[in-house]
Design a protein around this motif. Structure first.
Motif, PDB file in Angstrom:
ATOM      1  N   GLN A 167       0.830  -1.206   0.000  1.00  0.00           N
ATOM      2  CA  GLN A 167       0.000   0.000   0.000  1.00  0.00           C
ATOM      3  C   GLN A 167       0.867   1.260   0.000  1.00  0.00           C
ATOM      4  O   GLN A 167       0.596   2.228  -0.716  1.00  0.00           O
ATOM      5  N   LYS A 170       2.559   1.639  -3.444  1.00  0.00           N
ATOM      6  CA  LYS A 170       1.574   2.062  -4.442  1.00  0.00           C
ATOM      7  C   LYS A 170       1.387   3.575  -4.416  1.00  0.00           C
ATOM      8  O   LYS A 170       1.235   4.222  -5.462  1.00  0.00           O
ATOM      9  N   ILE A 171       1.420   4.142  -3.221  1.00  0.00           N
ATOM     10  CA  ILE A 171       1.185   5.585  -3.072  1.00  0.00           C
ATOM     11  C   ILE A 171       2.448   6.398  -3.345  1.00  0.00           C
ATOM     12  O   ILE A 171       2.403   7.417  -4.055  1.00  0.00           O
ATOM     13  N   TRP A 172       3.579   5.947  -2.839  1.00  0.00           N
ATOM     14  CA  TRP A 172       4.779   6.770  -2.833  1.00  0.00           C
ATOM     15  C   TRP A 172       5.847   6.352  -3.833  1.00  0.00           C
ATOM     16  O   TRP A 172       6.863   7.020  -3.949  1.00  0.00           O
ATOM     17  N   ARG A 173       5.627   5.245  -4.543  1.00  0.00           N
ATOM     18  CA  ARG A 173       6.544   4.858  -5.626  1.00  0.00           C
ATOM     19  C   ARG A 173       5.713   4.524  -6.853  1.00  0.00           C
ATOM     20  O   ARG A 173       5.644   3.383  -7.299  1.00  0.00           O
ATOM     21  N   LYS A 174       5.083   5.560  -7.369  1.00  0.00           N
ATOM     22  CA  LYS A 174       4.146   5.362  -8.474  1.00  0.00           C
ATOM     23  C   LYS A 174       4.834   4.935  -9.758  1.00  0.00           C
ATOM     24  O   LYS A 174       4.180   4.425 -10.677  1.00  0.00           O
ATOM     25  N   ASP A 175       6.152   5.163  -9.847  1.00  0.00           N
ATOM     26  CA  ASP A 175       6.877   4.756 -11.046  1.00  0.00           C
ATOM     27  C   ASP A 175       7.286   3.284 -10.990  1.00  0.00           C
ATOM     28  O   ASP A 175       7.779   2.732 -11.976  1.00  0.00           O
ATOM     29  N   SER A 176       7.084   2.639  -9.829  1.00  0.00           N
ATOM     30  CA  SER A 176       7.437   1.218  -9.680  1.00  0.00           C
ATOM     31  C   SER A 176       6.163   0.387  -9.722  1.00  0.00           C
ATOM     32  O   SER A 176       5.504   0.181  -8.697  1.00  0.00           O
ATOM     33  N   ARG A 177       5.808  -0.082 -10.902  1.00  0.00           N
ATOM     34  CA  ARG A 177       4.564  -0.817 -11.067  1.00  0.00           C
ATOM     35  C   ARG A 177       4.801  -2.296 -11.344  1.00  0.00           C
ATOM     36  O   ARG A 177       3.856  -3.038 -11.582  1.00  0.00           O
ATOM     37  N   PHE A 243      -0.356  -3.831  -9.324  1.00  0.00           N
ATOM     38  CA  PHE A 243       1.008  -4.078  -9.779  1.00  0.00           C
ATOM     39  C   PHE A 243       1.023  -5.215 -10.799  1.00  0.00           C
ATOM     40  O   PHE A 243       0.189  -6.122 -10.754  1.00  0.00           O
ATOM     41  N   CYS A 274      12.139  -1.322 -10.509  1.00  0.00           N
ATOM     42  CA  CYS A 274      11.135  -2.312 -10.120  1.00  0.00           C
ATOM     43  C   CYS A 274      11.320  -2.705  -8.652  1.00  0.00           C
ATOM     44  O   CYS A 274      12.227  -2.232  -7.964  1.00  0.00           O
TER      45      CYS A 274
END
Length: 452
Positions: A167, A170-177, A243, A274
């Motif tokens: 969680q 998802k919020i704070w590393r939006k570039d890591s999907r 993700f 990643c």
């Protein structure tokens, strides 16, 4: 006029059972036996429980001084911890505190002093302690050292740390999907393509569930994306949050051993930024050159590690040795999350006590991360159950009980190894072709037999 249910379109969920359990249930043989239990079993067929746990359960149930209010937040709890610390200095024996783990407070585990001395805290710094569970608890669990870069949050169940960590990411590393889950689990989810080492590409326009796959060196790997169902519960957590999940197995079914080259090649082929969820990395037995290669790849691509320690001490019988790999990552200035389940090593499976450990580059960043995690815990579970935390705290605060617990843990590991030796010897006596040394070469409560 009958009322239509809003749940008419909800199908019955499929059970997430492994292929081995499915085969077991379909087998009509009356002499069948299932060995892949999730918990350690006794000779009587009951789940293993450390000998000290029943004593503490009884003690806690009869303690009238326990406080059952909601766990306080960090600032209030820090004040109470300072007051308790001053009281402890006046009292010789350490007694069980009147609260359990705080749902959102910083923890300070220890155990990897070497490699972190150069990162030592400032002269006037007081290490973050985990309110409600004394410093000795996480210190003796040998996870990290008292350091101004380390904190932790009490989580619920085996997957609570992954739920909380996912969680946050998802919020704070939006570039890591993209999440790579790398473990020793042999059988994985079934993607629509059987290629061994897929590269993620965009789905085709005609079928959004199919993917363009490019084959790379043949390792026993598989991809999960879109409609594919992950076999690791961590994968389900990340997939539900949007993700892209890719699962890879470290187990080489042909050589019957862990293959560290899988981890190295995945790191070299993975995209920039990643997330790596890594379990059982300590069992890979990487050489110094392999460690250097792995660290170089992860650093150059800014891969974020998320370690999983499900049963510390049950791999080798040594609490420090089971988490020694963390030393290398901390000494190389990595930031990471680490999920640790405490329930299994005490035999309190129904309590579900876990910790999400956070390692940051400095104390300021750590406090920011912990504050955000605390906010998330308020929405996820508000206040975790405290009985399991009280049991663990009571054992580790009492030197005699702590020694008895460690001895019971050591005896359990020895019994596991004895069972493996007996299985290997029985296969030899039966004249089963091939070598069965891989059974005893594997560490931990779970092993692959290598049978067809």
């Amino acid at each position: 006029m009958p009322t239509l249910s809003v749940f008419l379109d909800v199908p019955l969920a499929q059970k997430l059972e492994g292929s081995l359990l499915k085969t077991y249930k379909q087998d009509d043989c009356p002499k069948k036996i299932f060995l892949a239990y999730r918990v350690c079993m006794t000779t009587e067929g009951q789940p293993w429980v450390s000998s000290v746990v029943p004593k503490i359960r009884l003690q806690i149930s009869q303690d009238p001084s326990l406080n059952y209010e909601y766990m306080p937040m960090m600032e209030t709890q820090r004040k109470r911890e300072r007051q308790r610390h001053r009281q402890r200095e006046k009292q010789a024996p350490c007694r069980e505190p009147n609260v359990g783990l705080d749902p959102g407070s910083p923890a300070s585990p220890t155990g990897l002093q070497a490699g972190l001395n150069r990162l030592g805290p400032k002269a006037d710094f007081k290490p973050l302690s985990h309110p409600g569970i004394p410093m000795i608890t996480l210190k003796e669990l040998c996870l990290l050292i008292f350091c101004w870069q380390v904190g932790g949050v009490h989580t619920v169940g085996d997957n609570g740390a992954f739920q909380l960590g996912a969680q946050f990411l998802k919020i704070w590393r939006k570039d890591s999907r993209i999440v790579y889950i790398i473990s020793s689990k042999k059988d994985g989810g079934q993607a629509k393509h059987g290629h061994p080492f897929p590269v993620i590409a965009s789905p085709s326009a005609s079928d959004p569930q199919t993917h363009s796959i490019t084959c790379l060196p043949p390792f026993p790997l598989y991809q999960l994306k879109g409609g594919c169902v992950p076999t690791e519960s961590h994968g389900l957590v990340f997939q539900d949050m949007g993700f892209t999940v890719c699962e890879y197995s470290l187990w080489d079914s042909k050589q019957l051993c862990m293959d560290p080259n899988v981890l190295l090649d995945v790191a070299e082929q993975a995209p920039h930024g990643c997330i790596f969820v890594i379990g059982n990395i300590g069992d890979c037995k990487l050489t110094q050159s392999q460690w250097a290669r792995l660290i170089a790849s992860m650093k150059s691509k800014q891969i974020f590690p998320f370690f999983d320690i499900p049963y510390q001490g049950l791999s080798t019988g040594n609490l420090e040795e089971d988490t020694g790999f963390l030393q290398y990552f901390v000494s190389q200035d990595f930031e990471f999350f680490c999920s640790q389940s405490l329930s299994k090593i005490f035999g309190i499976y129904d309590e579900g006590v876990g910790v999400l450990v956070v390692v940051a580059l400095n104390n300021q960043l750590l406090l920011c991360v912990l504050s955000q995690l605390m906010n998330l815990t308020q929405a996820l579970w508000l206040n975790p159950p405290t009985r399991g935390a009280r049991i663990i705290t009571s054992i580790l605060c009492n030197p005699a009980l702590q020694g008895e617990w460690k001895q019971s843990l050591k005896e359990l590991v020895e019994n596991i190894m004895l069972i493996k030796e007996k299985v290997k010897e029985k296969l030899r006596l039966l004249g089963t072709p091939g070598s069965w040394d891989h059974i005893t070469d594997q560490n931990g409560p779970q092993s692959y037999l290598g049978l067809n």
